[in-house]
Design an enzyme around this catalytic site. Structure first.
Site, PDB file in Angstrom:
ATOM      1  CE  LYS A  10      59.782  -2.466   7.147  1.00 43.14           C
ATOM      2  NZ  LYS A  10      58.313  -2.586   7.168  1.00 43.14           N
ATOM      3  CD  GLN A 157      57.267  -8.681   4.859  1.00 39.69           C
ATOM      4  OE1 GLN A 157      56.476  -9.253   5.622  1.00 39.69           O
ATOM      5  NE2 GLN A 157      57.583  -7.414   5.004  1.00 39.69           N
ATOM      6  CG  ASP A 296      56.267  -0.790   1.307  1.00 42.75           C
ATOM      7  OD1 ASP A 296      55.099  -1.205   1.435  1.00 42.75           O
ATOM      8  OD2 ASP A 296      57.242  -1.339   1.836  1.00 42.75           O
TER       9      ASP A 296
END
Length: 411
Positions: A10, A157, A296
């Site tokens: 992803k 991000q 994650d």
């Protein structure tokens, strides 16, 4: 030994979509991830006026270094944090008025560090709801560039969005960063920018991004290391051997370091040039581990932790509290429902050995909670989920994939 192909990354797919849209020429992405997040990102590009041609096994994107072709656009980014944070930065480099909105879940997640940095760069933007959150309106007129400071303590991000924007500015960017988390994800960004023709210099805590744009590429997407963590954890838990091809020594994704945690717990790990193999030994040892850079995979470890022979303490994972849900608390609540002793603090969780009882797992609309506790379900038959479909975010076929694995291993 079971060889298992997992879907594309992803993180890599999202970055590649931005880079392809910004590049001069036509980029072909090989084996991109097909999921709700990446479909949402590609749809966002289309709404902004980019030519995105999707076919089985390959996506072709015609880049526009000058920014979106559309002068006006309404972009709905679904649950995708990458789309919600990367696409406004891409749009800022163009000319027009662009509105970005998202699901209720994504609206709760912050965008303020990025948007405040864009404002510092002269970008005209306004929140249409709660300050620091989507929906957001961007009135774009290109970005001159210059020096900025960024707090990246909640998500890497924000930094990635600015790094990706840098070559599209007139003068480039100097980004001084404080409190950075998930450094391996930034390393993915830098490596991919290099592949598309841009070399970012790092001077201590400052990233120097030159102007000049990107070159189109034929770019293969490697398998998702975060998804592979479920396969590796399953092997360690079930005493089986699993190999994931395409994730070898030179893999971009830092989450592959999760296998180092499993090795510390007693699993055998072999990493070659083009694959990684984990073999369960029938034993999992307790440990204390800091997972700031691979956060994650924290739920993966938390879900299997009760099967260790001692406490498992996971530290330095505050940023997991601002993901799709408060993952640290979601793991704690589900483990307690299973009868497991758990303690938590601001940025840590400690899980004691026990025998989890089968319960309905509260997924909190978070794909990683669902997939992590599905792995632990190998040893807890009867485990169910209140929202099994939430896995569509990154791995729509996960439950069928995992059912096949159970049959193959006869567990």
């Amino acid at each position: 030994m079971t060889v298992l192909a997992v879907p594309g990354s992803k993180s890599v797919t999202a970055r590649a979509l931005f880079l392809a849209a910004a590049a001069d020429g036509v980029t072909v992405l090989r084996d991109p991830l097909l999921s709700d997040d990446t479909e949402g990102f590609a749809e966002g590009l289309t709404r902004l006026g980019y030519d995105v041609e999707r076919s089985p096994g390959a996506w072709r994107i015609t880049g526009r270094p000058a920014g979106p072709a559309a002068g006006h656009a309404e972009v709905f980014t679904r649950d995708a944090a990458t789309a919600a944070r990367f696409l406004p930065a891409l749009a800022a480099a163009g000319h027009g008025t662009f509105r970005f909105d998202a699901s209720a879940q994504m609206r709760r997640r912050p965008v303020a560090p990025l948007t405040e940095a864009l404002r510092t760069l002269g970008v005209d933007l306004a929140y249409e709801g709660e300050e620091g959150h989507l929906p957001l309106r961007v009135v774009a007129d290109g970005v001159k560039g210059g020096a900025i400071e960024l707090d990246a303590s909640l998500s890497s991000q924000f930094l990635t969005a600015l790094l990706l924007l840098g070559p599209l500015t007139k003068e480039g960017l100097r980004i001084r960063v404080t409190g950075i988390v998930s450094v391996p994800y930034v390393e993915i960004t830098l490596a991919m920018m290099r592949r598309f023709g841009v070399e970012v210099a790092r001077e201590g805590d400052t990233f120097v991004v030159p102007p000049g744009g990107y070159r189109a590429q034929d770019y293969p997407i490697e398998p998702d290391a975060s998804t592979a963590s479920y396969v590796f954890a399953a092997a360690a838990l079930a005493g089986r051997t699993a190999t994931v091809p395409g994730l070898g020594r030179d893999a971009l994704q830092g989450d592959l370091r999760f296998v180092d945690v499993l090795e510390r717990m007693g699993a055998r790990v072999e990493t070659t040039a083009d694959a990684t193999t984990v073999t369960g030994t029938g034993r999992l040892s307790g440990l204390t581990v800091a997972m700031r850079d691979i956060s994650d995979t924290m739920p993966t470890l938390a879900a299997i932790a009760p099967f260790a022979d001692g406490p498992v303490r996971i530290e330095d994972v505050y940023n997991t509290r601002v993901k799709e849900c408060d993952r640290l608390e979601a793991c704690a609540l589900n483990l307690r429902a299973q009868g497991i002793e758990v303690a938590t603090g601001r940025d840590w969780i400690e899980i004691h050995p026990g025998t989890p009882k089968p319960v309905e797992i509260a997924c909190h609309r978070d794909h990683r909670i669902a997939m992590s506790f599905a792995v632990a379900g190998l040893r807890t038959p009867g485990t169910t989920f209140d929202d099994p479909g939430c896995v569509k975010k990154t791995f729509p076929g996960f439950h069928a994939f995992f059912a096949d694995l159970r049959r193959t291993w006869e567990v």
